[in-house]
Design an enzyme around this catalytic site. Structure first.
Site, PDB file in Angstrom:
ATOM      1  N   LYS A   1      20.292  26.899  40.666  1.00 43.91           N
ATOM      2  CA  LYS A   1      20.614  26.210  39.425  1.00 43.91           C
ATOM      3  C   LYS A   1      19.449  26.359  38.448  1.00 43.91           C
ATOM      4  O   LYS A   1      18.360  26.738  38.822  1.00 43.91           O
ATOM      5  CB  LYS A   1      20.861  24.717  39.688  1.00 43.91           C
ATOM      6  CG  LYS A   1      22.110  24.477  40.499  1.00 43.91           C
ATOM      7  CD  LYS A   1      22.428  22.984  40.697  1.00 43.91           C
ATOM      8  CE  LYS A   1      22.222  22.152  39.488  1.00 43.91           C
ATOM      9  NZ  LYS A   1      22.960  22.604  38.304  1.00 43.91           N
ATOM     10  N   GLY A   2      19.734  26.056  37.186  1.00 38.59           N
ATOM     11  CA  GLY A   2      18.677  26.097  36.190  1.00 38.59           C
ATOM     12  C   GLY A   2      18.913  27.101  35.079  1.00 38.59           C
ATOM     13  O   GLY A   2      18.068  27.279  34.205  1.00 38.59           O
TER      14      GLY A   2
ATOM     15  N   GLU B   1      18.000  17.758  36.847  1.00 38.23           N
ATOM     16  CA  GLU B   1      19.192  17.877  37.713  1.00 38.23           C
ATOM     17  C   GLU B   1      18.837  17.523  39.151  1.00 38.23           C
ATOM     18  O   GLU B   1      19.573  16.805  39.827  1.00 38.23           O
ATOM     19  CB  GLU B   1      19.751  19.296  37.630  1.00 38.23           C
ATOM     20  CG  GLU B   1      20.368  19.601  36.269  1.00 38.23           C
ATOM     21  CD  GLU B   1      20.769  21.051  36.085  1.00 38.23           C
ATOM     22  OE1 GLU B   1      21.528  21.318  35.154  1.00 38.23           O
ATOM     23  OE2 GLU B   1      20.333  21.916  36.856  1.00 38.23           O
TER      24      GLU B   1
ATOM     25  N   ASP C   1      27.823  18.375  38.936  1.00 34.99           N
ATOM     26  CA  ASP C   1      27.073  19.390  38.194  1.00 34.99           C
ATOM     27  C   ASP C   1      27.592  20.781  38.552  1.00 34.99           C
ATOM     28  O   ASP C   1      28.245  20.967  39.584  1.00 34.99           O
ATOM     29  CB  ASP C   1      25.569  19.273  38.540  1.00 34.99           C
ATOM     30  CG  ASP C   1      24.675  19.986  37.527  1.00 34.99           C
ATOM     31  OD1 ASP C   1      25.202  20.578  36.562  1.00 34.99           O
ATOM     32  OD2 ASP C   1      23.449  19.939  37.709  1.00 34.99           O
ATOM     33  N   GLY C   2      27.270  21.730  37.708  1.00 34.73           N
ATOM     34  CA  GLY C   2      27.628  23.124  37.943  1.00 34.73           C
ATOM     35  C   GLY C   2      26.560  23.833  38.764  1.00 34.73           C
ATOM     36  O   GLY C   2      25.635  23.212  39.287  1.00 34.73           O
ATOM     37  N   ALA C   3      26.698  25.148  38.869  1.00 36.39           N
ATOM     38  CA  ALA C   3      25.716  25.957  39.601  1.00 36.39           C
ATOM     39  C   ALA C   3      25.773  27.379  39.063  1.00 36.39           C
ATOM     40  O   ALA C   3      26.791  27.809  38.513  1.00 36.39           O
ATOM     41  CB  ALA C   3      26.011  25.944  41.095  1.00 36.39           C
TER      42      ALA C   3
HETATM   43  C1  5RP Z   1      21.796  24.093  34.089  1.00 37.81           C
HETATM   44  C2  5RP Z   1      22.481  24.458  35.340  1.00 37.81           C
HETATM   45  C3  5RP Z   1      23.939  24.729  35.266  1.00 37.81           C
HETATM   46  O1  5RP Z   1      24.597  23.906  36.167  1.00 37.81           O
HETATM   47  C4  5RP Z   1      24.191  26.153  35.621  1.00 37.81           C
HETATM   48  O2  5RP Z   1      23.384  26.984  34.789  1.00 37.81           O
HETATM   49  C5  5RP Z   1      25.665  26.521  35.433  1.00 37.81           C
HETATM   50  O3  5RP Z   1      25.972  26.468  34.074  1.00 37.81           O
HETATM   51  P1  5RP Z   1      27.407  26.839  33.511  1.00 37.81           P
HETATM   52  O4  5RP Z   1      28.331  25.762  33.932  1.00 37.81           O
HETATM   53  O5  5RP Z   1      27.201  26.897  32.026  1.00 37.81           O
HETATM   54  O6  5RP Z   1      27.789  28.184  34.073  1.00 37.81           O
HETATM   55  O7  5RP Z   1      21.912  24.532  36.400  1.00 37.81           O
HETATM   56  O8  5RP Z   1      20.412  23.981  34.251  1.00 37.81           O
END
Ligand code: 5RP
Length: 223
Positions: free
Chosen positions: A94-95, A103, A81-83
């Protein structure tokens, strides 16, 4: 290199952490979208994925990947997952995509959290990015006052002029003005406020690895 190219680079690099023959946990967001696109090349080597949002589920399925319900499967080897922010200890905010509750659920079900992010997400102290908190709507005003007592300003996230409704039917508060020096204690404290569904600090479910996209290539941080 554009931010989009940095995201594609780490999305591709994350394939090395997918365990053949095992279901993979999949996060949400623009960086994860790059990972999902890359994951499609491995679809014959894994049974499928557990997804953290309706948006990721649709993208996975459109690419021919099977999506399992979290309750149908046991522990997952890896969650990718991203952050919005990640610090030097692997603690994250996150979020930003409003998917934080699912998540955190999929992260908790996984042995290893691999975070994929472009270099702009690496911070010294969490809190510059407005902290997402999923809340039960009737508690929003009181939780806003509780954050004010900590020096934060909480605002209900809007979409098309109305409160955004999450995949779980709840609302999001975005909290500015915080400097989160002890993420573990902060997450523990805010999570027990009545009406908080999930706070977007991921300290108890922190990253084990972060693949950070930089113009010089992917940096691998381990925590
Ligand atoms: C979604 C998240 C995403 O991981 C976070 O917002 C990063 O998003 P991106 O990869 O678009 O920068 O927590 O709820």
């Amino acid at each position: 290199m554009t931010q989009d190219e940095l995201k594609a680079q780490v999305g591709q690099a994350a394939l090395a952490y997918v365990v053949p023959g095992e279901i993979v946990g999949v996060g949400t967001g623009s960086t994860v979208n790059k990972f999902i696109d890359a994951l499609a090349t491995l679809k014959d080597r894994i049974p499928g994925a557990v997804s953290s949002s309706e948006a990721s589920t649709l993208r996975l399925q459109a690419l021919g990947l099977r999506v399992f319900d979290a309750n149908e499967v046991g522990e997952l080897a890896v969650y990718i997952d991203g952050a919005d922010e990640i610090d030097g200890r692997g603690y994250m905010v996150k979020g930003g995509g409003a998917a934080l509750t699912r998540e955190k659920i999929v992260a908790a079900q996984s042995r290893r959290f691999v975070c994929i992010a472009d270099a702009s997400k690496r911070v010294e102290v969490l809190g510059a990015f407005p902290l997402p908190v999923e809340v039960i709507p009737m508690a929003a005003a009181r939780i806003t006052r509780q954050f004010a007592a900590l020096g934060g300003t909480a605002r209900v996230r809007l979409k098309d002029g109305a409160p955004l409704v999450t995949d779980n039917g709840q609302h999001i508060l975005d909290v500015t003005g915080l400097s989160i020096k002890d993420p573990l204690a902060f997450e523990t404290e805010v999570n027990q406020w009545p009406g908080v569904v999930t706070v977007g600090v991921f300290a108890h479910q922190k990253a084990a690895v972060c693949l950070l996209g930089t113009p010089e290539g992917v940096r691998t941080l381990t925590f």
